[in-house]
Design an enzyme around this catalytic site. Sequence first.
Site, PDB file in Angstrom:
ATOM      1  N   GLY A 169      -2.391 -16.999  -1.536  1.00  0.00           N
ATOM      2  CA  GLY A 169      -2.545 -18.454  -1.551  1.00  0.00           C
ATOM      3  C   GLY A 169      -3.346 -18.895  -0.337  1.00  0.00           C
ATOM      4  N   GLY A 170      -3.130 -20.144   0.048  1.00  0.00           N
ATOM      5  CA  GLY A 170      -3.865 -20.684   1.195  1.00  0.00           C
ATOM      6  C   GLY A 170      -3.551 -19.951   2.483  1.00  0.00           C
ATOM      7  N   GLY A 404     -40.821  -9.220   8.167  1.00  0.00           N
ATOM      8  CA  GLY A 404     -39.866 -10.205   8.687  1.00  0.00           C
ATOM      9  C   GLY A 404     -38.664  -9.531   9.333  1.00  0.00           C
ATOM     10  N   ALA A 405     -38.329  -8.355   8.811  1.00  0.00           N
ATOM     11  CA  ALA A 405     -37.167  -7.651   9.360  1.00  0.00           C
ATOM     12  C   ALA A 405     -37.427  -7.213  10.806  1.00  0.00           C
ATOM     13  CB  ALA A 405     -36.820  -6.448   8.492  1.00  0.00           C
TER      14      ALA A 405
HETATM   15  C1  HXC Z   1      10.756 -18.647   0.111  1.00  0.00           C
HETATM   16  C2  HXC Z   1      10.480 -16.457  -0.467  1.00  0.00           C
HETATM   17  C3  HXC Z   1       9.103 -16.674  -0.661  1.00  0.00           C
HETATM   18  C4  HXC Z   1       8.581 -17.961  -0.452  1.00  0.00           C
HETATM   19  C5  HXC Z   1       9.518 -14.615  -1.059  1.00  0.00           C
HETATM   20  N1  HXC Z   1      10.684 -15.184  -0.732  1.00  0.00           N
HETATM   21  N2  HXC Z   1       8.549 -15.500  -1.044  1.00  0.00           N
HETATM   22  N3  HXC Z   1      11.288 -17.453  -0.065  1.00  0.00           N
HETATM   23  N4  HXC Z   1       9.450 -18.930  -0.066  1.00  0.00           N
HETATM   24  N5  HXC Z   1       7.312 -18.213  -0.604  1.00  0.00           N
HETATM   25  C6  HXC Z   1      11.978 -14.525  -0.631  1.00  0.00           C
HETATM   26  C7  HXC Z   1      12.520 -14.092  -1.961  1.00  0.00           C
HETATM   27  O1  HXC Z   1      13.236 -15.136  -2.538  1.00  0.00           O
HETATM   28  C8  HXC Z   1      13.420 -12.947  -1.558  1.00  0.00           C
HETATM   29  O2  HXC Z   1      14.603 -13.458  -1.022  1.00  0.00           O
HETATM   30  C9  HXC Z   1      12.680 -12.320  -0.400  1.00  0.00           C
HETATM   31  O3  HXC Z   1      11.780 -13.319   0.072  1.00  0.00           O
HETATM   32  C10 HXC Z   1      11.875 -11.114  -0.790  1.00  0.00           C
HETATM   33  O4  HXC Z   1      11.132 -11.440  -1.934  1.00  0.00           O
HETATM   34  P1  HXC Z   1      11.072 -10.485  -3.201  1.00  0.00           P
HETATM   35  O5  HXC Z   1      10.467 -11.251  -4.294  1.00  0.00           O
HETATM   36  O6  HXC Z   1      12.396  -9.874  -3.443  1.00  0.00           O
HETATM   37  O7  HXC Z   1      10.104  -9.352  -2.676  1.00  0.00           O
HETATM   38  P2  HXC Z   1       8.961  -8.610  -3.457  1.00  0.00           P
HETATM   39  O8  HXC Z   1       9.459  -8.105  -4.772  1.00  0.00           O
HETATM   40  O9  HXC Z   1       8.425  -7.618  -2.512  1.00  0.00           O
HETATM   41  O10 HXC Z   1       7.827  -9.687  -3.739  1.00  0.00           O
HETATM   42  C11 HXC Z   1       7.143 -10.267  -2.659  1.00  0.00           C
HETATM   43  C12 HXC Z   1       6.290 -11.426  -3.164  1.00  0.00           C
HETATM   44  C13 HXC Z   1       7.164 -12.383  -4.001  1.00  0.00           C
HETATM   45  C14 HXC Z   1       5.157 -10.855  -4.006  1.00  0.00           C
HETATM   46  C15 HXC Z   1       5.689 -12.108  -1.949  1.00  0.00           C
HETATM   47  O11 HXC Z   1       8.348 -12.685  -3.274  1.00  0.00           O
HETATM   48  C16 HXC Z   1       6.469 -13.641  -4.338  1.00  0.00           C
HETATM   49  O12 HXC Z   1       5.651 -13.663  -5.280  1.00  0.00           O
HETATM   50  N6  HXC Z   1       6.825 -14.728  -3.650  1.00  0.00           N
HETATM   51  C17 HXC Z   1       6.313 -16.014  -3.940  1.00  0.00           C
HETATM   52  C18 HXC Z   1       4.881 -16.115  -3.501  1.00  0.00           C
HETATM   53  C19 HXC Z   1       4.377 -17.522  -3.622  1.00  0.00           C
HETATM   54  O13 HXC Z   1       4.172 -18.007  -4.756  1.00  0.00           O
HETATM   55  N7  HXC Z   1       4.249 -18.203  -2.486  1.00  0.00           N
HETATM   56  C20 HXC Z   1       3.769 -19.503  -2.401  1.00  0.00           C
HETATM   57  C21 HXC Z   1       2.270 -19.420  -2.530  1.00  0.00           C
HETATM   58  S1  HXC Z   1       1.521 -20.947  -2.276  1.00  0.00           S
HETATM   59  P3  HXC Z   1      15.977 -12.675  -1.057  1.00  0.00           P
HETATM   60  O14 HXC Z   1      16.965 -13.621  -0.500  1.00  0.00           O
HETATM   61  O15 HXC Z   1      16.226 -12.311  -2.484  1.00  0.00           O
HETATM   62  O16 HXC Z   1      15.794 -11.470  -0.198  1.00  0.00           O
HETATM   63  C22 HXC Z   1       1.124 -20.893  -0.740  1.00  0.00           C
HETATM   64  C23 HXC Z   1       0.326 -22.056  -0.329  1.00  0.00           C
HETATM   65  C24 HXC Z   1      -0.073 -21.946   1.068  1.00  0.00           C
HETATM   66  O17 HXC Z   1       1.404 -20.022  -0.012  1.00  0.00           O
HETATM   67  C25 HXC Z   1      -1.096 -22.999   1.278  1.00  0.00           C
HETATM   68  C26 HXC Z   1      -1.576 -23.066   2.667  1.00  0.00           C
HETATM   69  C27 HXC Z   1      -2.663 -24.045   2.751  1.00  0.00           C
END
Ligand code: HXC
Length: 514
Positions: A169-170, A404-405
């Site tokens: 993501g971002g 040019g290079a």
């Molecule tokens: C809160 C999160 C989290 C998140 C993971 N966790 N991502 N908690 N916010 N963004 C937590 C899970 O609930 C889990 O908690 C623990 O972290 C580990 O995650 P798992 O899913 O069990 O691990 P894994 O299977 O390795 O997968 C990792 C992952 C997946 C691929 C990162 O967790 C995932 O897809 N997370 C969401 C990603 C996402 O959509 N993020 C937001 C993107 S938007 P527990 O308690 O069970 O251990 C964004 C915008 C930013 O980032 C913009 C900036 C400008």
Amino acid sequence: MWEIIEKLDKLRAQARLGGGQERIDAQHRRGKLTARERLEALMDPDSFEELDMFVEHQCTDFGMDQAHVAGDGVVTGYGSVHGRRVFAFSQDFTVFGGSLSETNARKICKIMDMAVNVGAPVIGLNDSGGARIQEGVASLAGYAEVFQRNVLASGVIPQISAIMGPCAGGAVYSPALTDFILMVKDTSYMFLTGPDVVKTVTHEEVSAEQLGGAITHTTRSGVADFAFDNDLVLLKQLRRLLSFLPSSNRVPPPRIATGDDPRRQDFSFDTLIPNDPQRPYDMKELVEKVVDNGDFLEVQAEYAKNIIVGFARLDGHTVGLVANQPLVLAGCLDIASSVKAARFVRFCDCFQIPLVTFVDVPGFLPGTQQELGGIIKQGAKLLFAFAEATVPKVTVITRKAYGGAYDVMSSKHLRGDLNYAWPHAEIAVMGPKGAAEIIFRNEIRAAQDPKAKLQEVTAAYAANFANPFIAARKGFIDDVIMPHDTRWRVIRGLQTMTDKQRAMPWKKHDNMPL
Ligand code: HXC
């Protein structure tokens, strides 16, 4: 009193456990170190001081008021690397997946501000699920606060990002705003939208590794600079990278006594260039033999391999090396190599790192792909970067410097300080055959044997113009040097230019062709 101290010890021990032993074990099973183990490996022994260990998030939605972990998923602080102060943050995947919360961002911003104030590098060890989903826009605001600081710190202190887990993501934009990105193979990835979203929107099937793994970003997209086998190797190489860099733009890079004789001659250079000008040779051999003890840290080694860039030392001083690589695309400049080298040159110029350029370039790569891809603007980036650079610039033309290079590759005309050529150098508007075909077009057409005529006029052109002496007569080349003396001549040149000062006309900032 003892009770309070015991309580503090207990709280610290609890904080160090992050998301708990189970999640730490899971991290280890994946071949990853924990956030604190990474910091230990990065810093000099016992030098890391953690800050904000007891900070907790302030979110009360989605049951978060019942879920507090001291430190809130990021370990921040300062320490030293090779005895020099650095600041670092390390995202703790065991706590809410290392996701970025409002308070978590505040911790990162705090050390970034301190680093800028004192003039020390910031290192980010990224391992995070992105924005803390429970916090919504507060998390996005946190990211933007970090981005703003990345931009303000750019060119002031070195900023280095290690990607050691997910970065999506971002969230990828903070690393993208920093100077160097290092990735771990197989366990890290970076993308704006993951494989599932890609499939929904474009119907493409792609794995996370293909879309944003370390190999993808170091060989195809050019987003990352280095790929390493595991966390420990990455952190060791990050320390090595830091050893070449100054702490900030206010101080020069450190000088390290390497023990390599600056006057060391290398007679293998006298036979490095093949007799046949169409035959390639390995420019990396020259680079590695010229620099102190062969210690060359190549940046983006697997991307746009027709140009070589990286750090080394000459007589103990850090230099940035830029060199055409005749082994790949005959050393032509194309879009990818121009952008790669331009970014490197600009980094060196920001941080008082002198530039040494080895030139063997037959020109810009022709073709529709290049023209339609914007080679005009992309190539201009490298020209712009060399032209604006005010650090000492020493250039050695080993063989071809065409068209040019020739101008672009840190020529005299772009404020090159000392420009040398080897006796074999061919400094000309184009290669002898191309030039002869144009100049003698009518004679060739009229000849009884056009092929033989072309050969004859090409040979005549080469004899008269494919050499360094015409440029030397005009002062565009300061000297024609013996190849075996290259190391000493470059070191002497850099020594002579040490206190160089060059003023730029006042401007808010330039408008380089982006
Ligand atoms: C809160 C999160 C989290 C998140 C993971 N966790 N991502 N908690 N916010 N963004 C937590 C899970 O609930 C889990 O908690 C623990 O972290 C580990 O995650 P798992 O899913 O069990 O691990 P894994 O299977 O390795 O997968 C990792 C992952 C997946 C691929 C990162 O967790 C995932 O897809 N997370 C969401 C990603 C996402 O959509 N993020 C937001 C993107 S938007 P527990 O308690 O069970 O251990 C964004 C915008 C930013 O980032 C913009 C900036 C400008």
